[in-house]
Design a protein around this motif. Structure first.
Motif, PDB file in Angstrom:
ATOM      1  N   ALA A 102      29.390  32.512  68.205  1.00 25.39           N
ATOM      2  CA  ALA A 102      28.591  32.994  67.626  1.00 25.39           C
ATOM      3  C   ALA A 102      28.642  32.900  65.877  1.00 25.39           C
ATOM      4  CB  ALA A 102      27.992  33.964  68.504  1.00 25.39           C
ATOM      5  N   TYR A 103      30.277  33.019  66.155  1.00 29.12           N
ATOM      6  CA  TYR A 103      30.391  34.046  64.549  1.00 29.12           C
ATOM      7  C   TYR A 103      30.939  32.389  63.437  1.00 29.12           C
ATOM      8  CZ  TYR A 103      31.173  38.704  64.496  1.00 29.12           C
ATOM      9  OH  TYR A 103      30.989  40.401  65.381  1.00 29.12           O
ATOM     10  N   ASP A 104      31.232  31.900  64.294  1.00 24.44           N
ATOM     11  CA  ASP A 104      31.471  29.706  63.348  1.00 24.44           C
ATOM     12  C   ASP A 104      30.139  29.331  63.322  1.00 24.44           C
ATOM     13  OD1 ASP A 104      34.750  31.295  63.034  1.00 24.44           O
ATOM     14  OD2 ASP A 104      34.711  30.093  64.889  1.00 24.44           O
ATOM     15  N   HIS A 105      29.468  29.914  64.235  1.00 26.33           N
ATOM     16  CA  HIS A 105      28.284  28.184  64.366  1.00 26.33           C
ATOM     17  C   HIS A 105      26.941  28.769  64.664  1.00 26.33           C
ATOM     18  CE1 HIS A 105      31.945  25.795  64.519  1.00 26.33           C
ATOM     19  NE2 HIS A 105      32.385  25.644  65.530  1.00 26.33           N
ATOM     20  N   GLY A 106      26.686  29.886  65.108  1.00 32.49           N
ATOM     21  CA  GLY A 106      25.703  30.492  64.639  1.00 32.49           C
ATOM     22  C   GLY A 106      24.820  31.106  63.845  1.00 32.49           C
ATOM     23  N   LEU A 113      25.793  43.305  67.215  1.00 33.42           N
ATOM     24  CA  LEU A 113      26.937  42.402  66.648  1.00 33.42           C
ATOM     25  C   LEU A 113      26.632  42.593  65.059  1.00 33.42           C
ATOM     26  CD1 LEU A 113      29.496  40.765  69.092  1.00 33.42           C
ATOM     27  CD2 LEU A 113      29.821  43.495  68.754  1.00 33.42           C
ATOM     28  N   ASP A 114      26.748  42.970  64.024  1.00 34.78           N
ATOM     29  CA  ASP A 114      27.394  43.173  62.224  1.00 34.78           C
ATOM     30  C   ASP A 114      28.039  41.208  62.422  1.00 34.78           C
ATOM     31  OD1 ASP A 114      26.379  42.175  59.756  1.00 34.78           O
ATOM     32  OD2 ASP A 114      27.075  44.148  59.338  1.00 34.78           O
ATOM     33  N   ARG A 115      26.916  41.215  62.173  1.00 34.33           N
ATOM     34  CA  ARG A 115      27.488  39.022  61.443  1.00 34.33           C
ATOM     35  C   ARG A 115      28.793  39.795  60.085  1.00 34.33           C
ATOM     36  NH1 ARG A 115      27.833  34.237  62.656  1.00 34.33           N
ATOM     37  NH2 ARG A 115      25.631  34.249  63.939  1.00 34.33           N
ATOM     38  N   GLN A 116      28.650  40.148  59.689  1.00 36.46           N
ATOM     39  CA  GLN A 116      29.105  40.467  58.402  1.00 36.46           C
ATOM     40  C   GLN A 116      30.673  41.591  58.784  1.00 36.46           C
ATOM     41  OE1 GLN A 116      28.218  38.782  55.633  1.00 36.46           O
ATOM     42  NE2 GLN A 116      26.878  38.447  56.505  1.00 36.46           N
ATOM     43  N   ASP A 117      30.897  42.344  60.291  1.00 38.45           N
ATOM     44  CA  ASP A 117      32.083  42.360  60.693  1.00 38.45           C
ATOM     45  C   ASP A 117      32.527  41.738  61.299  1.00 38.45           C
ATOM     46  OD1 ASP A 117      33.906  44.549  61.371  1.00 38.45           O
ATOM     47  OD2 ASP A 117      32.488  45.861  62.095  1.00 38.45           O
ATOM     48  N   LEU A 150      28.016  37.027  81.608  1.00 44.40           N
ATOM     49  CA  LEU A 150      27.874  37.139  79.497  1.00 44.40           C
ATOM     50  C   LEU A 150      26.848  36.652  79.094  1.00 44.40           C
ATOM     51  CD1 LEU A 150      29.228  38.435  77.630  1.00 44.40           C
ATOM     52  CD2 LEU A 150      31.182  36.946  77.112  1.00 44.40           C
ATOM     53  N   GLU A 151      25.625  36.584  78.505  1.00 46.60           N
ATOM     54  CA  GLU A 151      25.032  36.549  77.443  1.00 46.60           C
ATOM     55  C   GLU A 151      25.621  36.198  75.882  1.00 46.60           C
ATOM     56  OE1 GLU A 151      21.246  36.342  78.758  1.00 46.60           O
ATOM     57  OE2 GLU A 151      20.967  35.595  80.901  1.00 46.60           O
ATOM     58  N   VAL A 152      25.966  35.636  75.535  1.00 44.31           N
ATOM     59  CA  VAL A 152      25.729  35.754  73.668  1.00 44.31           C
ATOM     60  C   VAL A 152      24.524  34.974  73.247  1.00 44.31           C
ATOM     61  CG1 VAL A 152      27.284  35.105  71.613  1.00 44.31           C
ATOM     62  CG2 VAL A 152      28.304  35.817  74.036  1.00 44.31           C
ATOM     63  N   HIS A 153      23.622  36.032  72.512  1.00 48.34           N
ATOM     64  CA  HIS A 153      22.464  36.094  71.515  1.00 48.34           C
ATOM     65  C   HIS A 153      22.677  35.575  70.058  1.00 48.34           C
ATOM     66  CE1 HIS A 153      19.971  36.328  75.114  1.00 48.34           C
ATOM     67  NE2 HIS A 153      20.648  37.039  75.686  1.00 48.34           N
ATOM     68  N   ASP A 154      21.770  34.605  69.468  1.00 45.69           N
ATOM     69  CA  ASP A 154      22.052  34.298  67.925  1.00 45.69           C
ATOM     70  C   ASP A 154      20.789  33.562  67.466  1.00 45.69           C
ATOM     71  OD1 ASP A 154      22.587  32.234  66.969  1.00 45.69           O
ATOM     72  OD2 ASP A 154      24.326  32.099  68.453  1.00 45.69           O
ATOM     73  N   MET A 155      20.936  33.535  66.483  1.00 44.07           N
ATOM     74  CA  MET A 155      19.576  33.160  65.739  1.00 44.07           C
ATOM     75  C   MET A 155      19.492  31.602  65.062  1.00 44.07           C
ATOM     76  SD  MET A 155      18.108  35.798  66.644  1.00 44.07           S
ATOM     77  CE  MET A 155      15.958  34.425  66.069  1.00 44.07           C
TER      78      MET A 155
END
Length: 316
Positions: free
Chosen positions: A49-53, A5-9, A70-75
Motif C-alpha cells: 500500500a505504501y510503495d504502490h498505492g 495511516l498517514d502515507r507520510q508517516d 485483514l483488509e488494506v484500503h487505499d486510493m
C-alpha cells in the motif's frame, strides 16, 4: 478494529504490524508458526500500500469467524494478483505471490467510486475463550485545531465524534475492550429503540413487528434526523440495502472509522427486534475512503448466511 495511516508517516506501518501481531498472539494458542506467517502477510500488504498505492491508507481487521480477515484500503488503482512466482527479472509481484502462499484467501477489488482494497484471510484460528486486549491509539479522536470554525469553537461533527470515541476509549482502557463493546451495543440499542418508538408514534404503527419496508423507512428517518443522507436501494424479505453520501460526522470520520459500528448496531438492533435476527454488512464506507456508504441488512434466516457481517438477535 480499524486504523487510519498517514502515507507520510511510514513508521506507522511497522508499529501497526507489531500491534496486529501482538494482538493475534494473545488471542491464539500454540500457533507460533502461523503467527509468523500472519505477520508476514500484514507486513507485505502494508508495504504494498505504501510503495504502490495512492492517497491515505485504512486498515481493517475483522474476526467474526474462526479466522481473522485483514483488509488494506487505499486510493490507488486495482491490479491483478500474480498467478505464478515472478521470475528474477520481474521487479514486482514477489511480495504478493508470497502472501498468496500463506493466505487461504487473497483478493483484490476496485472500490466502485475509486481506489481499491486487498483482503487476506490470516492463517490463525482463535480459541473459544478470548483474552482481553487493549489496542494502541496512534490517531487521536480529539478535534484537531485545524477543525476549529472561523468564528471560534468546534462544530457539531467534531464535538460528537470526539465525545463518542473518547467515551468508548475511556471504557476500553479502564475496563477492557469487552466492556467497551457491551457499552457501545447498549447505547446503540437504547438509541435505536427510542428512535424506533418515535417512528411508530409518527406513523401510527401498532406494536406488531414492522415489515421490511417499514424497517427501511424507520432507518432512513433516524439517519436523516442527524444529518445523514441514507437512501433505500433495495427492499426484500431477505435484505435491505442502503447507500449514503454524507456522513453525519463529516470528513473527520476517515480518521475514526470505528464510528461505523454505531450504524451497524443501530440498524442491526432495530431489524432484529422486528424479525428475530439480523446481520449487517458494511460493504462500502466513507470512513475507509469510499465516496459513499453502502450498508446491507440481512433479515431473519438470511442473516445466518451473511459473510463478514455483524450479527444481532432479539432479546428473549
Amino acid at each position: 478494529m480499524d486504523w487510519f495511516l498517514d502515507r507520510q508517516d511510514r513508521a506507522s506501518a511497522s508499529l501497526l504490524r507489531r500491534e496486529i501481531t501482538a494482538f493475534l498472539s494473545r488471542h491464539t494458542v500454540d500457533q507460533a508458526e502461523e503467527i509468523d506467517d500472519a505477520a508476514l502477510i500484514v507486513a507485505e500488504l502494508l508495504a504494498n500500500a505504501y510503495d504502490h498505492g495512492q492517497g491515505d491508507i485504512w486498515v481493517s481487521l475483522q474476526w467474526t469467524e474462526a479466522q481473522p480477515v485483514l483488509e488494506v484500503h487505499d486510493m490507488g488503482a486495482a491490479f491483478a494478483l500474480p498467478r505464478e512466482a515472478p521470475t528474477a527479472e520481474q521487479s514486482r509481484g514477489r511480495g504478493l505471490w508470497i502472501v498468496s502462499q500463506f493466505s487461504s484467501e487473497l483478493a483484490v477489488a476496485a472500490k466502485r467510486a475509486g481506489g481499491k482494497f486487498v483482503r487476506s484471510v490470516l492463517p490463525v484460528v482463535r480459541p473459544r475463550e478470548l483474552t482481553l486486549d487493549l489496542p494502541a491509539r496512534r490517531v487521536s479522536p480529539l478535534p484537531a485545531l485545524s477543525e476549529a470554525r472561523p468564528e471560534g469553537g468546534f462544530g457539531r461533527e467534531s464535538f460528537l465524534r470526539a465525545l463518542v470515541v473518547q467515551l468508548s476509549t475511556a471504557i476500553e482502557q479502564q475496563q477492557g475492550p469487552e466492556a467497551a463493546q457491551r457499552a457501545i451495543a447498549q447505547v446503540a440499542a437504547d438509541i435505536g429503540g427510542q428512535m424506533e418508538q418515535e417512528y411508530r408514534d409518527a406513523a401510527g404503527t401498532p406494536a406488531a413487528p414492522l415489515e421490511p419496508a417499514q424497517i427501511a423507512e424507520c432507518l432512513v428517518r433516524l439517519k436523516a434526523a442527524i444529518g445523514g443522507t441514507f437512501q433505500v436501494v433495495e427492499v426484500t424479505e431477505d435484505r435491505l440495502v442502503f447507500v449514503n453520501s454524507d456522513c453525519p460526522f463529516g470528513a473527520a470520520v476517515r480518521q475514526s472509522p470505528s464510528l461505523c459500528r454505531m450504524t451497524s448496531s443501530v440498524f442491526g438492533g432495530i431489524a432484529a427486534r422486528n424479525v428475530g435476527s439480523s446481520a449487517v454488512t458494511l460493504e462500502e464506507r466513507i470512513a475507509m475512503g469510499d465516496t459513499q456508504c453502502r450498508v446491507v441488512v440481512h433479515l431473519g434466516a438470511a442473516a445466518a448466511k451473511a459473510e463478514r457481517a455483524h450479527r444481532y438477535s432479539a432479546a428473549p
